[in-house]
Each structure stands twice: as C-alpha cells, then as structure tokens.
Design a protein around this motif. Structure first.
Motif, PDB file in Angstrom:
ATOM      1  N   ILE A  24       0.843  -1.202   0.000  1.00 18.21           N
ATOM      2  CA  ILE A  24       0.000   0.000   0.000  1.00 18.21           C
ATOM      3  C   ILE A  24       0.875   1.249   0.000  1.00 18.21           C
ATOM      4  CG2 ILE A  24      -1.608   1.359   1.408  1.00 18.21           C
ATOM      5  CD1 ILE A  24      -2.880  -1.372   2.222  1.00 18.21           C
ATOM      6  N   GLU A  27       2.405   1.745  -3.471  1.00 18.78           N
ATOM      7  CA  GLU A  27       1.397   2.133  -4.463  1.00 18.78           C
ATOM      8  C   GLU A  27       0.820   3.522  -4.193  1.00 18.78           C
ATOM      9  OE1 GLU A  27      -1.464  -1.031  -4.261  1.00 18.78           O
ATOM     10  OE2 GLU A  27      -0.003  -2.536  -4.905  1.00 18.78           O
ATOM     11  N   ASN A  28       0.977   4.024  -2.979  1.00 23.14           N
ATOM     12  CA  ASN A  28       0.420   5.327  -2.594  1.00 23.14           C
ATOM     13  C   ASN A  28       1.497   6.151  -1.885  1.00 23.14           C
ATOM     14  OD1 ASN A  28      -2.677   4.897  -3.084  1.00 23.14           O
ATOM     15  ND2 ASN A  28      -1.918   3.039  -2.073  1.00 23.14           N
ATOM     16  N   TRP A  30       2.073   9.147  -1.553  1.00 20.57           N
ATOM     17  CA  TRP A  30       1.592  10.359  -0.871  1.00 20.57           C
ATOM     18  C   TRP A  30       1.135  10.052   0.554  1.00 20.57           C
ATOM     19  CZ3 TRP A  30      -3.287   9.833   0.979  1.00 20.57           C
ATOM     20  CH2 TRP A  30      -4.067   8.833   0.404  1.00 20.57           C
ATOM     21  N   LEU A  31       0.805   8.787   0.829  1.00 19.31           N
ATOM     22  CA  LEU A  31       0.256   8.389   2.127  1.00 19.31           C
ATOM     23  C   LEU A  31       1.369   8.305   3.171  1.00 19.31           C
ATOM     24  CD1 LEU A  31      -2.194   7.382   3.771  1.00 19.31           C
ATOM     25  CD2 LEU A  31      -1.589   5.053   3.027  1.00 19.31           C
ATOM     26  N   LEU A  81      -7.445  -0.158   1.065  1.00 23.20           N
ATOM     27  CA  LEU A  81      -7.359   0.781  -0.056  1.00 23.20           C
ATOM     28  C   LEU A  81      -8.655   1.557  -0.239  1.00 23.20           C
ATOM     29  CD1 LEU A  81      -5.364  -1.306  -2.675  1.00 23.20           C
ATOM     30  CD2 LEU A  81      -4.609   0.763  -1.483  1.00 23.20           C
ATOM     31  N   ASN A  85      -8.665   5.550  -0.112  1.00 23.38           N
ATOM     32  CA  ASN A  85      -9.105   6.348  -1.257  1.00 23.38           C
ATOM     33  C   ASN A  85     -10.330   7.199  -0.931  1.00 23.38           C
ATOM     34  OD1 ASN A  85      -7.071   5.619  -3.093  1.00 23.38           O
ATOM     35  ND2 ASN A  85      -8.085   3.665  -3.464  1.00 23.38           N
ATOM     36  N   LYS A  88      -8.737  10.186   1.333  1.00 27.08           N
ATOM     37  CA  LYS A  88      -7.419  10.728   1.016  1.00 27.08           C
ATOM     38  C   LYS A  88      -7.339  12.243   1.135  1.00 27.08           C
ATOM     39  CE  LYS A  88      -5.974  10.235  -3.187  1.00 27.08           C
ATOM     40  NZ  LYS A  88      -5.675   9.662  -4.501  1.00 27.08           N
TER      41      LYS A  88
END
Length: 90
Positions: A24, A27-28, A30-31, A81, A85, A88
């Motif tokens: 995760i 893939e993200n 920004w998180l 996820l 999402n 976010k």
C-alpha cells in the motif's frame, strides 16, 4: 492523511499485515505511514491507549492529526485501499 500502525514481533496478525502495508505504501507514496512497536514505543502505545490483545492496530488520522478511524486485526488490502481512497483528502 496519515496511518499509525502499532504491532509487535510476537503478533502473528502483525506479520501478516506488514507486507500488505508495504505494498500500500509503495502504491500510494503520498500516504504517510508510521509504524510503532508495542513493546518498544510505550509513549505512542499510551497516547493511543493500545491494549496488547487488539494488535495490530491501524489508526487513521486526518491532516490535522485527528483520529477518524481505528481498525484492529488482519484486514484485506482491498478494504484498506477503499478506506484510504475514500478519505485521502481528509
């Protein structure tokens, strides 16, 4: 949004969740994800009122640092996820 993960090396569910969160995070990018150890990070454990029987714990914080969701135990990647999402922009 930030996710605080609290786990322990002796917690089987924590070992299951570690690679899911790694994926995760990749893939993200920004998180913001932070991990704390139940046995070694006592200040965080006390701050978030964590009990050992509930590990792993995932605390979702908004941009201001306010908790808006807390999950415990093994969760599917798709479920996490979806939550990420949907929130976010918090």
């Amino acid at each position: 949004m930030k996710v605080i993960k609290i786990g322990a090396v002796w917690c089987p569910g924590c070992l299951v969740m570690r690679p899911r969160w790694d994926e995760i995070g990749k893939e993200n990018p920004w998180l913001k994800i932070e991990h704390f150890d139940f046995d070694n990070d006592k200040k965080k454990v006390e701050k978030y009122n964590i009990k050992s029987g509930n590990l792993p714990i995932f605390i979702f914080l908004d941009k201001k640092g306010n908790e808006f969701l807390r999950l415990s135990g093994e969760k599917e990647k798709d479920e996490l996820l979806k939550i990420i999402n949907e929130n976010k922009d918090r």
